[in-house]
Write an enzyme that holds these catalytic residues in place. Structure first.
Site, PDB file in Angstrom:
ATOM      1  N   SER A 189       0.830  -1.197   0.000  1.00 46.93           N
ATOM      2  CA  SER A 189       0.000   0.000   0.000  1.00 46.93           C
ATOM      3  C   SER A 189       0.876   1.262   0.000  1.00 46.93           C
ATOM      4  O   SER A 189       1.713   1.416  -0.882  1.00 46.93           O
ATOM      5  CB  SER A 189      -0.962  -0.042   1.183  1.00 46.93           C
ATOM      6  OG  SER A 189      -2.008   0.882   1.017  1.00 46.93           O
TER       7      SER A 189
ATOM      8  N   ASP B  72      -5.834  -3.736  -2.459  1.00 52.76           N
ATOM      9  CA  ASP B  72      -4.805  -3.433  -1.461  1.00 52.76           C
ATOM     10  C   ASP B  72      -4.172  -4.694  -0.867  1.00 52.76           C
ATOM     11  O   ASP B  72      -4.871  -5.607  -0.409  1.00 52.76           O
ATOM     12  CB  ASP B  72      -5.440  -2.604  -0.344  1.00 52.76           C
ATOM     13  CG  ASP B  72      -4.396  -1.900   0.511  1.00 52.76           C
ATOM     14  OD1 ASP B  72      -3.592  -2.600   1.142  1.00 52.76           O
ATOM     15  OD2 ASP B  72      -4.398  -0.662   0.547  1.00 52.76           O
TER      16      ASP B  72
END
Length: 726
Positions: A58, A205
Site C-alpha cells: 500500500s 490493497d
C-alpha cells in the site's frame, strides 16, 4: 617471492572473511500514516545504512517503490508536503483542463453525481468510488523513467509490491511488470479505489493479506530486515460509535491480524521501528511534515542498533547514483502509439497529445493532455508509458473505454424562497448519449419543470478529430412568467411560451471557450396570467441570426477561487427569417475570481441591451434574487435593458479535506448596483443599491445557500437557494 608468501599467508583469512549482511527494508501500509516512512528513510541514510532490497504494501509500496527507483529522500519529502492530495485522490481533472463542452454541464443542474448507462440500457455502477485516474497519472509521471523496466530486481534497489486478488483472496507479489501499475494495485483499498486489472486478475490493497511483508523481503535473499510498522491501531469500545467506525475497525482487524503474524517471525538480529502515530488518521495528508518527523525521530532513537547494520566499507552505490541523475527521468520521444478500445477513434485521442517528436518528454504538458482526454467522459482510465524500441523511445497512450457506460443521466433541483410567501422551484433532468460515432458526436436532451419550464434537445457533431469545429442543430420549448411594469409598478404577469429550432456552427477555443454562429426560428404566445384582463394577449413569430462567445477558466463553477467566466451574446431579429419585428439585442456577463488563502472576491455583473423598438414582454431581460439585486424576489424585475455590477466576498470556514468527500462551509456577503429600463420610457427603475450576507454549504448535491438581502427600495428578503450560488 616475498609477495607470494604473503598472499599464501593471508589466503586462509580471506577465505574465512564474512560477507556484509544483506539488509532488507519492509514498509507497511497505513494510508497517510505511511508518509512516516520518508522520515525513517532519512534517518537510515544519515546513519549510513545501505538497503539491499525493499518490500512494501500500500503506501509502503508507494514510498518504497519511489525510493527504489532512485528518488532521494529530499525529493520524497518535497512531494509529500507540496502535493495536492485532494486532487491526486480524486478522478476529476482540474476544471481548467476539462474540455469546454464538459464545463458547460456544470451549469445545467444541481446534482453533481450522475447515473451512467451502458449501450444496452442497463445501469452501470463503478467498481470503486474512486477510479484512481489522477493517482495513476501521478505515479506514471514520477516513474516514467522506469516504464521499460519489467524486472524489479533491475531497479536501483530490488523491489517488491504486495497486492490481493479480490476474486480468490490470494496474495500477489509483483516481481516484474509495470512499476506504476504494481504500486497502484498495491494501494487499491477495496470499494474506495477501483481494483486494478492485471493479466485477467482484479487486484486490491495488499494489506488485506500481508500488510507487513517480512516474508517477501526474506524471499529476496536478505539476512536481516528493518521493519517499519505504521499500521492503524484498533479503536476502543467507546470509540466505536457509528457504522463507519465499525467498518473501519473491520478493515483494521484484518490488517492487524496478518501484521501480527509477520511480526512474530522477526529474529533478534532484525529491527522493528514503530513511529508514534496514535494521533494521526489515515486521511491526515495535511499533516505530512509532522508524520515525516515522527518517523525520523522513531528511527533516530534506535541509532545504536542501526549502527550495527552500518557496512564496514564506504563504497558508493553506483546503481542508485545513476538512477538519481536528472537525465534518466526525461527520455526523448521518437514516436507515439495509441492503445484504444473506446467509442472514439485513435485519431481523436492522438489529436489531444501535444508531445513533439524528437524532444524530451514534457511531463507537465502530457499531464494536462491526459486530464483533457479523461474529461471527455469516454474513458474509464487514460494511462501512458514510455517503451524503448530500436528506433528510440515511444510514448504509448492507453485509453480504456468505460465499462460502466458513457451515457449519463443527471438530475437537478433548484429552490428559491424569499420567506415571505413567494417561492420558485425548478426540477430538471438531462440525458446525454455519448460516442454516437468515432468523432465523438453526442445527443443532449434537457427537461426542466417548475417556474421556468424548458425542453431542449441538441445534436452535437464534431467536424474534425479534435472537436475544434462542430455543427449543432437544436430544438427547444420554454415557458415562464414575465411581469409587465408601468411607472415602476407591476400591472400584470404574462405567461410567455416559446417554441423553436435552430442550427449553430461553431469552433472550440482550446479548453477555455467556444464561439457559435447560428440561425433560429421561434413561435409563441404571451397570455395575461395575473393582472388587468383588458391588457392584450398576443401571438408572435421570431427569426434571428445569433453570435455567441463563451469563455470559462473558473476552477469551480459554484465557489470559484481563480479564473474568469465571460459570456457575450449578439442577436439580430430579421423579418427575412420570419420575425414580426426587426430589432437587435446583446448581453454581456462577466465574473472574475480572486483569492488569497481562504478569502475570495468575485467581481463582475451583467449588461443587456435591446436596440430598436420591440414588444416589451418578449424582449425583456430578468433581474432579482440573491446577488441579482438582493432584496427582490427571484426574477421579479424585467426590462428591455438591464445593468448589474457586484462584488461578492466569501471565506471558507472549514479545513480542507484531503479526500474527495469534502464539505466546505462559506460565510460571505455582496454589494450590488443595478438598473432595469424599457426603451419606451414606460419603466425605469433607476439605479438600485443592494447588499446581502450569506452562509453557504457545498454539499454532494450542490450548493445550499441561506441569504439575507436588502436594497434602497426598502425591499428585504430571506433566501433559501438549493442550486447555483451566482
Amino acid at each position: 617471492m616475498r609477495r607470494l608468501l604473503l598472499c599464501l599467508l593471508f589466503l586462509p583469512l580471506l577465505c574465512f572473511a564474512q560477507p556484509e549482511p544483506r539488509i532488507g527494508l519492509v514498509l507497511s501500509g497505513g494510508a497517510a500514516r505511511g508518509l512516516a516512512h520518508i522520515g525513517v528513510l532519512k534517518a537510515l541514510e544519515e546513519q549510513g545504512i545501505k538497503v539491499d532490497a525493499i518490500a512494501g504494501t500500500s503506501m509502503g509500496a508507494v514510498i518504497g517503490g519511489l525510493y527504489a527507483a532512485g528518488y532521494k529522500v529530499e525529493e520524497l519529502e518535497k512531494i509529500a508536503i507540496h502535493l495536492d492530495w485532494q486532487q491526486a485522490l480524486s478522478d476529476n481533472p482540474p476544471r481548467q483542463e476539462v474540455p469546454f463542452r464538459r464545463k458547460q454541464d456544470d451549469r445545467d443542474f444541481l446534482v453533481k453525481q450522475r447515473l451512467s448507462f451502458r449501450d444496452d440500457g442497463s445501469l452501470g455502477l463503478p467498481l470503486g468510488v474512486i477510479q484512481g485516474q489522477n493517482l495513476a497519472l501521478l505515479l506514471e509521471s514520477l516513474l516514467v523513467h522506469t516504464s521499460d523496466t519489467r524486472d524489479f530486481d533491475k531497479l536501483a534497489i530490488p523491489f517488491r509490491a504486495v497486492a490481493t486478488d479480490i476474486a480468490t483472496g490470494e496474495k500477489v507479489v509483483f516481481r516484474k511488470g509495470h512499476l506504476p501499475q504494481a504500486i497502484r494495485a498495491s494501494m487499491s483499498i477495496p470499494a474506495v479505489f477501483a481494483p486494478v486489472e492485471v493479466n485477467g486478475r482484479l487486484l486490491v490493497d495488499g494489506g488485506m493479506v500481508d500488510n507487513i511483508p517480512v516474508d517477501v523481503a526474506r524471499e529476496m535473499g536478505v539476512d536481516r530486515v528493518i521493519v517499519v510498522d505504521i499500521g492503524t491501531p484498533l479503536r476502543s469500545r467507546k470509540e466505536l460509535a457509528t457504522v463507519v467506525d465499525v467498518l473501519n475497525q473491520s478493515v483494521t482487524l484484518m490488517t492487524r491480524t496478518n501484521s501480527e503474524a509477520q511480526l512474530a517471525t522477526l529474529k533478534p538480529t532484525d529491527l522493528l521501528i514503530q513511529p508514534p502515530l496514535a494521533g494521526y488518521g489515515a486521511t491526515d495528508f495535511g499533516r505530512s511534515r509532522e508524520m515525516i518527523d515522527a518517523g525520523y525521530r522513531a528511527a533516530q532513537i534506535l541509532a545504536p542498533r542501526l549502527a550495527e547494520l552500518r557496512p564496514l566499507s564506504s563504497s558508493r552505490d553506483l546503481a542508485l547514483d545513476s538512477a538519481r541523475l536528472p537525465s534518466e527521468r526525461t527520455p526523448v520521444i521518437r514516436g507515439i502509439l495509441i492503445e484504444n478500445d473506446s467509442k472514439v477513434s485513435d485519431a481523436v485521442i492522438r489529436r489531444y497529445i501535444r508531445q513533439p517528436l524528437g524532444a524530451p518528454l514534457d511531463l507537465e504538458r502530457l499531464q494536462s493532455d491526459m486530464s483533457t482526454l479523461y474529461g471527455l467522459d469516454y474513458f474509464e482510465q487514460v494511462h501512458y508509458r514510455v517503451v524503448r524500441r530500436k528506433d528510440g523511445n515511444a510514448l504509448v497512450i492507453n485509453a480504456r473505454g468505460k465499462r460502466a457506460g458513457t451515457d449519463y443521466l443527471r438530475l437537478g433541483l433548484n429552490l428559491s424562497d424569499d420567506m415571505r410567501g413567494d417561492s420558485a422551484f425548478n426540477l430538471g433532468a438531462s440525458y446525454r448519449k455519448n460516442g454516437i460515432n468515432e468523432l465523438g458526436a453526442e445527443w443532449l436532451t434537457r427537461l426542466q419543470l417548475g417556474d421556468h419550464q424548458e425542453l431542449y434537445s441538441e445534436f452535437y457533431q464534431p467536424l474534425d478529430a479534435g472537436s475544434r469545429y462542430f455543427v449543432a442543430p437544436y430544438l427547444f420549448g420554454e415557458a415562464q412568467n414575465i411581469e409587465a411594469i408601468l411607472d415602476n409598478d407591476p400591472i400584470a404577469e404574462y405567461r410567455l411560451e416559446r417554441y423553436g429550432y435552430g442550427l449553430n456552427l461553431g469552433r472550440q477555443i482550446a479548453n477555455n471557450g467556444e464561439i457559435r454562429f447560428g440561425v433560429g426560428q421561434a413561435w409563441g404566445s404571451a397570455d395575461v396570467r395575473v393582472g388587468e384582463r383588458d391588457l392584450p394577449s398576443f401571438d408572435f413569430s421570431e427569426g434571428y441570426y445569433e453570435l455567441k462567445y463563451s469563455f470559462d477558466t473558473l476552477d469551480n463553477v459554484d465557489y470559484p477561487h481563480a479564473g474568469e467566466d465571460i459570456g457575450l451574446s449578439l442577436r439580430q431579429y430579421d423579418p427575412g427569417l420570419g420575425s414580426d419585428d426587426r430589432y437587435r439585442q446583446w448581453q454581456l456577463s462577466l465574473d472574475k475570481a480572486l483569492s488569497s488563502g481562504p478569502d475570495t472576491f468575485v467581481l463582475g455583473g451583467r449588461y443587456g441591451r435591446t436596440i430598436d423598438d420591440a414588444e416589451v414582454v418578449t424582449s425583456s431581460f430578468l433581474l432579482g434574487g440573491a446577488r441579482q439585486l438582493s432584496g427582490f424576489r427571484q426574477d421579479s424585475i424585467s426590462g428591455q435593458n438591464i445593468s448589474l455590477a457586484r462584488a461578492v466576498y466569501y471565506r471558507r470556514l472549514t479545513r480542507r479535506s484531503f479526500l474527495p468527500l469534502d464539505f466546505p462551509v462559506y460565510l460571505g456577503g455582496s454589494l450590488e448596483r443595478g438598473r432595469a429600463w424599457n426603451n419606451d420610457d414606460s419603466f425605469d427603475s433607476g439605479y438600485i443599491n443592494a447588499a446581502s450576507v450569506f452562509i453557504s454549504f457545498d454539499t454532494p448535491l450542490g450548493p445550499l445557500d441561506f441569504s439575507y438581502g436588502l436594497n434602497d427600495e426598502a425591499e428585504r428578503a430571506l433566501y433559501l437557494n438549493l442550486g447555483r450560488v451566482f
